[in-house]
Design an enzyme around this catalytic site. Structure first.
Site, PDB file in Angstrom:
ATOM      1  N   GLY A   1       2.980  -3.555  47.721  1.00 18.97           N
ATOM      2  CA  GLY A   1       2.903  -2.472  46.742  1.00 18.97           C
ATOM      3  C   GLY A   1       4.160  -2.405  45.903  1.00 18.97           C
TER       4      GLY A   1
ATOM      5  N   SER B   1       4.861  -3.072  42.860  1.00 21.19           N
ATOM      6  CA  SER B   1       4.841  -2.787  41.426  1.00 21.19           C
ATOM      7  C   SER B   1       4.747  -1.304  41.125  1.00 21.19           C
ATOM      8  CB  SER B   1       3.665  -3.512  40.762  1.00 21.19           C
ATOM      9  OG  SER B   1       2.428  -3.036  41.280  1.00 21.19           O
TER      10      SER B   1
ATOM     11  N   TYR C   1      -5.063  10.171  55.182  1.00 21.19           N
ATOM     12  CA  TYR C   1      -3.728   9.667  54.842  1.00 21.19           C
ATOM     13  C   TYR C   1      -2.728   9.988  55.961  1.00 21.19           C
ATOM     14  CZ  TYR C   1       0.422   8.821  51.927  1.00 21.19           C
ATOM     15  OH  TYR C   1       1.609   8.356  51.413  1.00 21.19           O
TER      16      TYR C   1
ATOM     17  N   LYS D   1      -0.692   7.174  58.190  1.00 23.13           N
ATOM     18  CA  LYS D   1       0.760   7.120  58.255  1.00 23.13           C
ATOM     19  C   LYS D   1       1.261   7.479  59.654  1.00 23.13           C
ATOM     20  CE  LYS D   1       1.476   5.833  54.022  1.00 23.13           C
ATOM     21  NZ  LYS D   1       1.961   4.455  53.740  1.00 23.13           N
TER      22      LYS D   1
ATOM     23  N   ILE E   1       8.180  12.844  45.922  1.00 23.50           N
ATOM     24  CA  ILE E   1       8.993  11.907  45.148  1.00 23.50           C
ATOM     25  C   ILE E   1       8.451  11.853  43.727  1.00 23.50           C
ATOM     26  CG2 ILE E   1       9.889   9.552  45.011  1.00 23.50           C
ATOM     27  CD1 ILE E   1      10.804  11.143  47.503  1.00 23.50           C
TER      28      ILE E   1
END
Length: 239
Positions: free
Chosen positions: A8, A10, A150, A154, A183
Site C-alpha cells: 500500500g 502509494s 476493520y 487490525k 491521520i
C-alpha cells in the site's frame, strides 16, 4: 543497500513511509494494486531526489501472485524491512454488514499479511536481521462503531505481531505494530471535520503521515533493535 517493501505504498501513510525509508538509505519497493500509476510516480520522485526505489504491482490477497512477483526479487537479494501497510475500509453497522464487506477487509489485512510476510520470512531469517512493521489502527484497541470488520482485522494483526515477534526474536528480527489514530489523509478528510477532531483528540489536530512515517522509520532502524512485539499508538493522546 538493504531492501524495504511497503505494501500500500502509494497511499497517504504508505507514500510518507516510502519517502522516509528511501531517505534513510533503503532501496524501497513500492507496492500498489489499484493505483499502480501513483506508485510509479512516487518511485520516479524518490529517484529524482537521489533515492532508490521501484514500483511493484500485485494483489496481496492472491498468494500465487505474491509469490510470483516477489520470488525473483528474493533470488537476487533478501528484503529485510517489511511494512505491512495495505488495508481497506468497507464500513457498515454489523447487522447490515454483507459477507463481502466482512471478507474483503479481512482478506486484505489478514490474508495479505500472511501472503507477503510468509514469502519474505525464510530469506530474512537467513540474514539474521530484519524489521517487520505492521500498520494497525486505534480501532483495534478501542473499537469503533461501523467498523467491526476493520477492528477485527487490525486486532488480528496485533495478535500476529506479538506471536511472530516471539518466534523470530532470536534471529535478529523485530516485529512491531503501529496503531495510528486520526491521520490527515484523503480518507480521513471525508470522515471527520476539524471540529470533530478537536473534540476527539487532546492535541486538537489530526496527525500527519510524516509523523507516522518517522515512527516507522525508527522501528526499521538499528536503534530499535531491542523493541519487539509491541503495539505502539500514535494518536495525539486519544487513548
Amino acid at each position: 543497500m538493504k531492501h524495504a517493501l511497503v505494501t500500500g505504498g502509494s497511499g497517504g501513510i504508505g507514500a510518507a513511509v516510502c519517502r522516509k525509508l528511501a531517505a534513510d538509505g533503503y532501496h524501497v519497493l513500492i507496492h500498489a494494486n489499484l493505483n499502480p500509476d501513483n506508485a510509479h510516480a512516487l518511485a520516479d520522485e524518490i529517484i529524482a531526489d537521489g533515492g532508490s526505489a521501484q514500483a511493484l504491482g500485485f494483489d496481496i490477497t492472491d498468494h500465487a501472485a505474491v509469490v510470483t512477483i516477489l520470488t525473483p526479487l528474493l533470488e537476487q537479494t533478501p528484503i529485510q524491512v517489511l511494512v505491512n501497510n495495505a488495508g481497506i475500509h468497507d464500513d457498515a453497522v454489523f447487522p447490515g454488514m454483507s459477507p463481502e464487506q466482512w471478507h474483503s477487509v479481512m482478506d486484505v489485512s489478514v490474508n495479505g499479511f500472511y501472503n507477503v510476510t510468509h514469502t519474505l520470512m525464510m530469506p530474512m531469517i537467513r540474514t539474521r536481521w530484519g524489521r517487520i512493521i505492521n500498520v494497525s489502527s486505534i480501532a483495534a484497541l478501542t473499537g469503533n462503531q461501523g467498523q467491526v470488520n476493520y477492528a477485527a482485522a487490525k486486532g488480528a494483526i496485533n495478535s500476529a505481531t506479538k506471536s511472530l515477534a516471539r518466534e523470530v526474536a532470536s534471529r535478529g528480527i523485530t516485529v512491531n505494530a503501529v496503531a495510528p489514530g486520526i491521520i490527515d489523509t484523503a480518507m480521513s478528510q471525508h470522515v471527520f471535520s476539524k471540529e470533530e477532531i478537536a473534540q476527539m483528540v487532546p492535541m486538537k489536530r489530526a496527525g500527519t503521515p510524516h509523523e507516522v512515517a518517522e515512527l516507522i522509520g525508527f522501528l526499521a532502524s538499528p536503534h530499535a533493535a531491542y523493541i519487539t512485539g509491541q503495539i505502539i499508538s500514535i494518536n495525539g493522546g486519544m487513548i
